[in-house]
Enzyme design. Structure first.
Site, short mmCIF file in Angstrom:
data_model
loop_
_atom_site.label_atom_id
_atom_site.label_comp_id
_atom_site.label_asym_id
_atom_site.label_seq_id
_atom_site.Cartn_x
_atom_site.Cartn_y
_atom_site.Cartn_z
N HIS A 110 -11.06 -29.19 57.80
CA HIS A 110 -12.52 -29.20 57.95
C HIS A 110 -12.97 -28.99 59.39
O HIS A 110 -14.18 -28.85 59.62
CB HIS A 110 -13.09 -30.51 57.40
CG HIS A 110 -13.04 -30.59 55.91
ND1 HIS A 110 -13.97 -29.96 55.10
CD2 HIS A 110 -12.17 -31.18 55.07
CE1 HIS A 110 -13.67 -30.19 53.82
NE2 HIS A 110 -12.57 -30.92 53.78
N ASP A 169 2.98 -27.70 70.14
CA ASP A 169 2.92 -26.86 68.95
C ASP A 169 3.11 -25.38 69.30
O ASP A 169 2.52 -24.50 68.70
CB ASP A 169 1.60 -27.06 68.18
CG ASP A 169 1.60 -26.35 66.83
OD1 ASP A 169 2.69 -26.15 66.26
OD2 ASP A 169 0.51 -25.98 66.35
N CYS A 210 -8.28 -35.06 58.13
CA CYS A 210 -9.31 -34.13 57.65
C CYS A 210 -9.49 -32.90 58.54
O CYS A 210 -9.82 -31.82 58.06
CB CYS A 210 -10.66 -34.83 57.51
SG CYS A 210 -10.57 -36.49 56.80
N ALA A 256 6.23 -27.79 59.29
CA ALA A 256 6.74 -28.60 60.40
C ALA A 256 5.74 -29.63 60.90
O ALA A 256 6.10 -30.50 61.68
CB ALA A 256 7.17 -27.70 61.55
N GLU A 257 4.47 -29.54 60.49
CA GLU A 257 3.51 -30.59 60.87
C GLU A 257 3.55 -31.74 59.87
O GLU A 257 2.93 -32.76 60.07
CB GLU A 257 2.09 -30.02 60.91
CG GLU A 257 1.71 -29.41 62.26
CD GLU A 257 2.35 -28.06 62.50
OE1 GLU A 257 2.69 -27.37 61.51
OE2 GLU A 257 2.53 -27.69 63.67
CA CA Z 1 3.28 -25.46 64.22
#
Ligand code: CA
Length: 727
Positions: A654, A343, A650, A221-222
């Site tokens: 990371h 989220d 990133c 979903a992202e």
């Molecule tokens: Ca999520």
């Protein structure tokens, strides 16, 4: 107008009448699990291994020495009736055997044990089977997931475990395959692709077996995915039903009348970005209601101004959905976070239990989601019984028990020009890490993390979703966010503290908290001898008094622990099994596993055992790191551009600011910083694609790889200066 649609949170209004009009399925009578008082012995069956069937799984409590599903029983309480290890002898618990795992990414699975064989999955969706008493490896299966899939796995290339059924072991692979392997040999019986492989879907969750079907969802979903849950015939892999969690474009054939109605809670062309709502972790079957429950994740993008300009509830994101097991048809839903933009996935573990509430025994569904509110619902109807705080939070003052809706703090909605500080941060007060419930103590044991983060929306005009990268539409760093955190009395930024918590779901109160030395969440299990077992991020595995939280036993495990343990008996001897190894090493711990940089291992304990983990560092392994970046040669503009691009492309792997202390390298220490050419060979040419670091050539604009390089060099120099300033 945000969140002012005519929908009620519990199935009602348009939604409910649609169900009645389209489903009309009478509920099948619930099967009641046998409550056999004696231990059932399996003497013969038609399967060479993994001999779990409906009767056996429904009567799992009659076999307390078997842990035949990830959550042990359909209730997924992760409660073991075993008492061989108890408060009087737990101090004698020692290591019986261990197995080194050959991957250094995160290990999240709960060991499943059936008829003397222990099964785990590891990172990269690999399966291993062991003799559960001796630790002898029996077989291993590697689905050979394309390492490029790691780019679209939000939170490492993990897997949470297998399902055992009628001679086969089932797993969902990171690349979207559902795979059945022979329980005796590990040879593939069948495999199917459950997702469009051109889309950035992944699977990390445990498949559940319900009435001869394998049920599985997905993640993404992202990125640009639309969530759904599917049921497949366990014998053949043929699809039986599929439930989409968010609407597609108007007129799309997958839009049921229910989804056409749900589309009215959205604005704009949300389907262009997939919509989100992926059901990426919990799936629960309740034999008493004959319902399958799952929780859905965020909408895409996170920023509602971009996703659904004008607001709306955005059904069915951030919702618990109940469907009829046989048909996959909607039964009820409960949206916990209408119009979510933080989220706040509600994919967290669900469990059923019988609780005595106001003098009557209620059959309930429970969840401790990211949001910090602990929910108790009537399992059959979805009617809200209670929702109270189990952890600190600032995004809402309470849940209105009449409407089921949160009473939101208006300060936490953000826009392009208005920043917000929100608690908890996106990883939540409680994430996927298994919680446990003891019917003896009446307490739920929850690994809690306290955190906060800043949010601000990107400008909608600048939002252009890209393939296979985060498209959250938010910025994590801005002057406005920094200013908010600078105000007197502001919350701590990022990770604050973590602990194992015992929560009373009837009295709605915290009973005890066992603080962690080092921040991080870790799965739990509870036994009938009132012991709670859980690992931590300080490299320990511990047993706690389930009633007081007192630590009664602890052993070094040389690794961070995120997974939950399980327990079983072989010839009357009780064992406790735990998979260790998260994405880094505990403070001060050296690498002792030649196969894994984070000491990933399966550890199995029993009373009186005295095996030892190796103490010597693996030859050639770097114990300490040297921070020695080149001088910054980039311009201020490049560093600022690089910070933005790094945050978007990133940071998910990371870490923010390049500071990940995980098996995914901390870029500030990267040798590639010494040469822009070698940096570009990795970032643009894919020199480390075999390790999961794929080429970002198609994603990054001209000059962005170099800008990110200068940003990381700048961060490394800042860290070095801080280090040198220390006395
Ligand atoms: Ca999520």
């Amino acid at each position: 107008m945000k969140n002012k649609t005519g929908y009620k949170t519990i199935a009602a209004g348009v939604a409910l009448s649609l169900v009645l009009a389209t489903s009309g399925t009478a509920q099948t009578p619930a099967q009641t699990p046998a409550q056999a008082p004696t231990i059932r012995t399996v003497t013969s069956h038609p399967y060479a291994a993994a001999a779990v069937d409906s009767a056996r799984l429904l009567a799992a409590d009659a076999e307390p020495g078997t842990w035949m599903a990830a959550g042990r029983t359909y209730s997924e309480q992760r409660y073991s009736p075993l008492t061989g290890i108890n408060k009087g002898n737990v101090s004698k618990l020692g290591l019986a055997w261990s197995g080194d795992i050959d991957t250094e990414r995160g290990q999240e699975s709960t060991p499943v044990v059936v008829d003397g064989v222990l099964y785990i999955t590891t990172a990269w969706s690999m399966v291993k089977a062991y003799d559960a008493a001796s630790g002898k490896p029996l077989w291993a299966y590697d689905p050979k997931v394309d390492r490029a899939t790691g780019q679209v796995a939000c939170c490492d290339v993990v897997n949470r475990g297998v399902a055992a059924w009628k001679g086969k072991i089932y797993l969902g692979a990171l690349d979207g395959r559902l795979i059945a392997v022979d329980g005796k040999t590990g040879k593939v019986a069948w495999q199917i692709q459950t997702t469009d492989p051109t889309q950035p879907y992944t699977i990390t969750q445990v498949p559940r077996i319900v009435k001869g079907m394998v049920i599985i969802g997905n993640a993404g979903a992202e990125y640009t995915c639309r969530g759904y849950v599917s049921a497949y015939d366990a014998a053949t892999g043929k699809m039986k039903w599929r439930f989409y969690t968010v609407p597609a474009a108007p007129g799309d054939p997958t839009n049921t009348p229910m989804l056409e109605a749900a589309a009215k809670t959205w604005h704009g062309d949300f389907w262009k970005y997939g919509g989100g709502g992926t059901a990426w972790d919990t799936i629960l079957y309740d034999p008493k209601t004959d319902l399958v429950y799952f929780g859905t994740g965020n909408g895409l993008s996170w920023s509602q101004d971009i996703r659904s300009p004008g607001g709306g509830d955005n059904l069915f994101v951030a919702s618990v959905i109940a469907v009829h097991a046989d048909t996959g048809k909607y039964a009820w839903h409960f949206q916990e976070v209408p119009g979510d933009e933080w989220d706040y996935d509600v994919t967290n573990p669900l469990m059923t239990a019988d609780l005595k509430i106001h003098g009557a025994v209620r059959h309930v569904l429970m969840q401790a989601p990211k949001t910090g509110f602990f929910y108790v619902w009537d399992a059959k109807t979805g009617k809200l019984i209670s929702a109270d705080k189990f952890a600190p939070l600032n995004w809402a003052s309470k849940i209105d028990l009449k409407t089921g809706r949160p009473v939101e703090n208006p300060a936490v909605r953000y826009t392009e020009t208005k920043a917000a500080i929100v608690q908890p941060a996106p990883l939540g007060a409680h994430n996927w890490h298994p919680m446990a419930y003891s019917p003896r103590t009446g307490l739920v044991y929850i690994p809690v993390t306290e955190s906060s983060t800043g949010f601000q929306s990107m400008a909608a005009k600048d939002f252009a979703p890209k393939d296979r990268v985060y498209n959250t539409g938010t910025v994590a760093f801005s002057d406005k966010i920094t200013a908010l955190y600078g105000q007197p009395g502001a919350l701590g930024r990022g990770n604050i503290r973590s602990y194992l918590e015992a929560y009373d779901p009837v009295a709605q109160k915290v009973v005890w908290r066992a603080p962690d030395q080092d921040y991080g969440a870790h799965g739990a299990m509870v036994t009938a001898s009132d012991l709670v077992f859980s690992g931590d991020w300080s490299g320990r595995f511990s047993a706690f008094d389930a009633r007081t939280g007192a630590k009664l036993w602890s052993a070094p495990v040389q690794a961070d622990v995120v997974a939950a343990p399980s327990t079983y008996t072989i010839k009357g001897v009780q064992y406790v099994a735990l998979l260790v190894g998260a994405r880094g090493l505990p403070p001060g711990q050296v690498r002792t596993n030649p196969l894994s940089a984070n000491n990933s291992r399966l550890l199995v304990f029993k009373l009186g055992a005295t095996a030892q983990l190796p103490q010597a560092a693996v030859a050639g392994a770097v114990a300490g790191k040297v921070l020695d970046p080149p001088l910054l040669t980039g311009t201020n503009e490049q560093v600022i551009d690089g910070e933005g691009a790094y945050g978007r492309y990133c940071a998910g792997c990371h870490g923010q600011g390049g500071t990940a202390d995980k098996s995914i390298p901390d870029l500030r220490y990267a040798p590639a910083l010494n040469s822009l050419r070698s940096w570009n060979s990795i970032v643009l040419d894919g020199a480390r694609a075999d390790k999961g670091m794929v080429s970002f050539k198609k994603v990054l604009a001209e000059g962005q790889a170099e800008a990110i390089y200068h940003y990381i060099v700048s961060q490394a120099n800042k860290a070095k200066a801080t280090e040198q300033a220390k006395p």
